[in-house]
Design an enzyme around this catalytic site. Structure first.
Site, PDB file in Angstrom:
ATOM      1  N   CYS A   1      48.134  46.984  29.378  1.00  0.00           N
ATOM      2  CA  CYS A   1      47.756  46.481  30.708  1.00  0.00           C
ATOM      3  C   CYS A   1      48.703  47.082  31.748  1.00  0.00           C
ATOM      4  O   CYS A   1      49.908  47.146  31.539  1.00  0.00           O
ATOM      5  CB  CYS A   1      47.838  44.951  30.735  1.00  0.00           C
ATOM      6  N   ASP A  57      34.640  32.003  53.957  1.00  0.00           N
ATOM      7  CA  ASP A  57      33.498  31.131  53.698  1.00  0.00           C
ATOM      8  C   ASP A  57      33.284  30.280  54.949  1.00  0.00           C
ATOM      9  O   ASP A  57      34.081  30.308  55.873  1.00  0.00           O
ATOM     10  CB  ASP A  57      33.690  30.314  52.423  1.00  0.00           C
ATOM     11  N   ASP A 104      33.539  35.701  43.629  1.00  0.00           N
ATOM     12  CA  ASP A 104      34.859  35.143  43.933  1.00  0.00           C
ATOM     13  C   ASP A 104      35.039  33.923  43.046  1.00  0.00           C
ATOM     14  O   ASP A 104      34.061  33.262  42.695  1.00  0.00           O
ATOM     15  CB  ASP A 104      34.956  34.694  45.394  1.00  0.00           C
ATOM     16  N   HIS A 113      48.899  39.072  36.633  1.00  0.00           N
ATOM     17  CA  HIS A 113      48.204  39.598  35.454  1.00  0.00           C
ATOM     18  C   HIS A 113      46.719  39.219  35.488  1.00  0.00           C
ATOM     19  O   HIS A 113      45.850  40.067  35.271  1.00  0.00           O
ATOM     20  CB  HIS A 113      48.829  39.097  34.144  1.00  0.00           C
ATOM     21  N   CYS A 151      52.879  43.013  32.843  1.00  0.00           N
ATOM     22  CA  CYS A 151      52.859  43.670  31.527  1.00  0.00           C
ATOM     23  C   CYS A 151      53.649  44.972  31.492  1.00  0.00           C
ATOM     24  O   CYS A 151      54.128  45.377  30.439  1.00  0.00           O
ATOM     25  CB  CYS A 151      51.413  43.944  31.112  1.00  0.00           C
TER      26      CYS A 151
END
Ligand SMILES: [Zn+2]
Length: 393
Positions: A309, A89, A271, A340, A314
């Site tokens: 997942c 940015d 984002d 996750h 997971c």
């Protein structure tokens, strides 16, 4: 460079070719503010969670370690040992939101460092030079992000100046890309549409910046305190005036629901710090809605965060174990939660791309949104309280 593979309504499924590889869109960029994703996530970890693009922060890297250090180390890709596309940015948002005191002039912004208070100046040329030192794949234009509550007259004046700044950014970027010792001579520049919640200013600005033929266009100044409806309205009125044959990036957004809605309105880059920030607090995204892993009900729960997942957390660990790690303040707990959540976002983007390719986007979106409501402990759109402050951390 940007090729639309399929359209489903206004949703775009595209491929964006960069010097650091192809980006499949819609895409969620994973936020690594100081060239690292908070929560102990390494560049190597990104391979296992389907990350395509990393986003780093110009203002923070300019202050620490200093963009000259990154330049001497061969640029951001080499410095953080990352071969994926990186977007930086412009630092504008941080100058306006973090800096203690600031004076906006035609040439740029005078402000004090939020770290040690020393005097600094940043204008379009400085922002381009810093980003050129960092050598990111995509640089963002230096702009002012007026408050969502600013008056029409102020926003108009600010946006006019942002347009003049954009012209200076483009000129400076072209010059820098032509220099012998530039890290990435193919650095691309995205312009940023501003205008708060005023349709007339947004549309007029979108038209003006489209004429500059930049590599991509962002819609900025959203997720700063306006309502979700206002945000969707701005997208509906503004995106049609940005070039369809260029990437459209909605900066700093947002919840899974926000992303699903924005894709339908033609956005293909996103984002947000939610997945990493919420992960560090044990707030986890699942296809049934949010869960708070610190809740006592998970003390003896031997199932993964989400059944099926494929993330590193997971695949191996139970809720009870990760909850214990969080409660014990173990770094591994934060790390697994962040992995996750990022996987959840990145994987949702894969589903989104797949649904657009099949021409089933609106049915997919509805199914996904309905699913989020199953766990009603935390409403699906709760992100907004956090949204107001997310850029500050
Ligand atoms: Zn998982």
């Amino acid at each position: 460079m940007y090729k639309i593979l399929k359209k489903d309504g206004n949703a775009k499924r595209a491929e964006f070719t960069t010097v650091h590889g192809k980006i499949q869109t819609p895409v969620f960029m994973n936020v690594a503010t100081v060239a690292a994703i908070k929560g102990g996530v390494s560049t190597e970890d990104l391979e296992g969670i389907d990350t395509q693009v990393v986003l780093s922060n110009t203002y923070h890297l300019h202050l620490r370690p200093g963009d000259d250090v990154v330049y001497k180390m061969g640029g951001l890709h080499k410095f953080m040992s990352c071969n994926k596309p990186i977007l930086t940015d412009s630092g504008g948002f941080q100058v306006f939101s973090l800096a203690k005191t600031r004076r906006i002039k035609e040439e740029g912004v005078y402000f004090h460092s939020h770290i040690d208070g020393h005097k600094l100046f940043m204008g379009p040329e400085e922002s381009m030079r810093i980003q050129s030192h960092l050598g990111s794949t995509i640089a963002m234009a230096f702009d002012e992000c007026p408050s969502a509550k600013a008056e029409h007259e102020y926003v108009q004046m600010s946006v006019d100046r942002t347009t003049r700044w954009l012209e200076r950014c483009k000129k400076e970027m072209d010059r820098l890309n032509g220099l012998e010792y530039t890290v990435n001579k193919n650095q691309m520049l995205f312009g940023i549409n501003q205008g708060a919640i005023f349709d007339d200013i947004r549309i007029e600005h979108a038209k003006r910046i489209s004429e500059l033929d930049l590599d991509g266009y962002a819609v900025g100044g959203l997720a700063v305190g306006e309502s979700h409806e206002e945000m969707y309205h701005v997208l509906e009125t503004t995106v049609p005036y940005l070039p369809e044959n260029k990437p459209t990036y909605l900066m700093g957004v947002g919840t899974p629901a926000n992303i699903l809605e924005a894709v339908e309105r033609g956005v293909d880059f996103f984002d947000c710090v939610y997945p990493s920030r919420n992960g560090r607090h044990g707030h986890l995204y699942t296809n049934k809605g949010h869960i708070n892993l610190l809740n006592a009900r998970y003390e003896l729960d031997d199932s993964p965060i989400e059944e099926g997942c494929g993330c590193p957390a997971c695949r191996r660990y139970s809720k009870a174990y990760i909850r214990h790690l969080l409660k014990s303040g173990e770094m591994l707990g934060l790390r697994l939660c962040v992995l996750h959540n990022l996987y959840f976002y990145n994987h949702m983007m894969i589903e989104i791309r797949d649904a657009i390719e099949k021409g089933e986007y609106s049915a997919y979106k509805k199914r996904k949104l309905d699913g989020f409501l199953e766990y009603d402990s935390i409403p699906v759109n709760d992100g907004y309280n956090i949204a107001r402050n997310w850029r500050k951390g």
